[in-house]
Design an enzyme around this catalytic site. Structure first.
Site, PDB file in Angstrom:
ATOM      1  CE1 TYR A 142       2.758   6.455  -1.216  1.00 40.36           C
ATOM      2  CE2 TYR A 142       3.782   7.084   0.854  1.00 40.36           C
ATOM      3  CZ  TYR A 142       3.085   6.171   0.092  1.00 40.36           C
ATOM      4  OH  TYR A 142       2.718   4.972   0.653  1.00 40.36           O
ATOM      5  CE  LYS A 191      -4.422  -0.770 -13.984  1.00 37.49           C
ATOM      6  NZ  LYS A 191      -4.880  -2.177 -14.033  1.00 37.49           N
ATOM      7  CG  ASP A 223      -4.094  -5.400 -12.681  1.00 37.32           C
ATOM      8  OD1 ASP A 223      -2.970  -5.412 -13.222  1.00 37.32           O
ATOM      9  OD2 ASP A 223      -5.144  -5.251 -13.333  1.00 37.32           O
ATOM     10  CG  ASP A 247       2.819   1.806   1.164  1.00 36.77           C
ATOM     11  OD1 ASP A 247       3.470   1.391   2.139  1.00 36.77           O
ATOM     12  OD2 ASP A 247       1.647   2.223   1.247  1.00 36.77           O
ATOM     13  CG  ASP A 251       2.040  -3.447   4.153  1.00 38.27           C
ATOM     14  OD1 ASP A 251       3.152  -2.866   4.189  1.00 38.27           O
ATOM     15  OD2 ASP A 251       1.139  -3.253   4.988  1.00 38.27           O
TER      16      ASP A 251
END
Ligand code: IPM
Ligand code: MN
Length: 355
Positions: A142, A191, A223, A247, A251
């Site tokens: 970001y 990751k 994942d 983020d 959700d």
């Protein structure tokens, strides 16, 4: 106690959900004899219209001079085609950075009353879940170097994921401290099979874990984490992860609770000046007085406990939300046949009645 609260109402449903939270805060002030004063800090699309920029310096100053900041949501179609730095979302990233709130806490729990609204199968939702996502908020992709350049295939765009040891260490410590107060488990999500930044993340998390011998730590690739959240969310206690993974996974976690409108968040740095916002967006297409204010109201509760050290006052709000659900009041996003459908204002009235 006297507290000054900066309000970033924002765009879309932002102003009405902030108004709901302020009414709830005023009820708490009345009950406990506190004095909360509010000051507006324009940010987002509305600030672009008035000041020509999404986060005017005057709003940053207002926030820095307050005891805490309550934020609704920013953004809308009107400002969708502006350049990156001029978008409403740039204001949001700017205020997080200006307040140095690197630790974003996003609790996601399944209210038994809302089990049927969850997309999970009964056999999974029955077990329930109570997850705290600890999302790094002021670093990573970001905020990394970005740009447009010409490459071997022509014009290309890039964004960079970069984490320093210090950034990883301080967010890891927050996750471990939280786990101490909960079920003593931290799942660090990365990751590391691909990204160098994730390999450093993993190493630092393991180093810091040495200081918290009674916490169970595990690593999980992002994942797989998405899959595990959908299949068996009950296995998680504290999730520790980077800005972008946090983020996305928050959700997903919110959807499992039945509605993204329910989830609050608290963002803190090294001081008590925190930023409190629901995890959802400004829902620009939603008609007025329909939005679910619970995420913002619970964010105000987090403000009371995390910034003002008022745990009982915070609990009153959380209990009132539960009672409202127990009494079958529902906003449109969590409505089902046989329940009582409420507008934004009506559900706020109910929550206030229960305090
Ligand atoms: C969130 C939002 C923001 C984010 C956007 C609006 C910039 O999605 O708070 O989760 O990505 O952090
Ligand atoms: Mn998001």
């Amino acid at each position: 106690m006297n507290k000054k609260i900066a309000l970033i109402k924002g765009d879309g449903i932002g102003p009405e959900i902030v108004e709901s939270a302020v009414r709830v805060l005023d009820r708490i002030a009345e009950k406990y004899n506190h004095k909360f004063t509010y000051v507006d800090a324009p940010m987002g699309g509305n600030a672009i219209d008035v000041f020509g920029e999404p986060l005017p310096q005057s709003s940053i100053d207002t926030c820095l001079k307050s005891d805490a900041v309550l934020l609704g949501a920013v953004g809308g179609h009107k400002w969708d085609n502006l350049s990156g730095k001029m978008r409403p979302e740039a204001g949001l990233l700017g205020i997080r950075k200006a307040l140095k709130v690197y630790a974003n806490l996003r609790p996601a729990k399944l209210y038994p009353q809302l089990k049927e609204r969850s997309p999970l199968k009964n056999e999974i939702s029955e077990k329930g879940f109570d997850i705290l996502i600890v999302r790094e908020l002021t670093g990573g992709i970001y905020f990394g170097e970005r740009g447009i350049r010409s490459g071997s295939l022509g014009r290309e765009a890039y964004d960079t994921e970069c984490y320093s040891e210090i950034e990883i260490e301080r967010i890891a410590r927050v996750a471990f401290e939280m786990a101490e107060k909960r079920n003593k488990k931290v799942t660090s999500i990365d990751k590391a099979n691909v990204l160098e930044s994730s390999r450093l993340w993993r190493k630092i998390v393991h180093d810091i874990a040495q200081d918290y011998p009674n916490i169970f730590v595990e690593d999980m690739l992002v994942d797989n984490a998405a899959m595990q959240l959908a299949k068996n969310p009950g296995q998680f206690d504290v999730i520790l992860t980077s800005n972008m993974f946090g983020d996305i996974l928050s959700d997903l976690a919110s959807a499992l609770t039945g509605s993204i409108g329910l989830l609050p968040s608290s963002s803190l740095g090294d001081s008590t000046l925190g930023l409190y916002e629901p995890i959802h967006g400004s829902a620009p297409d939603l008609p007025r007085n329909v939005a679910n204010p619970i995420g913002t109201i619970l964010s105000a509760a987090m403000m009371l406990s995390d910034s003002f050290n008022m745990p009982q006052e915070a609990k009153d709000i959380q209990d009132a939300v539960e009672k409202t659900l127990n009494n079958n009041y529902r906003t449109a996003d969590i409505y089902m046949d046989g329940y009582i459908k409420c507008s934004t204002k009506e559900i706020t009235d109910k929550i206030i009645e229960f305090i």
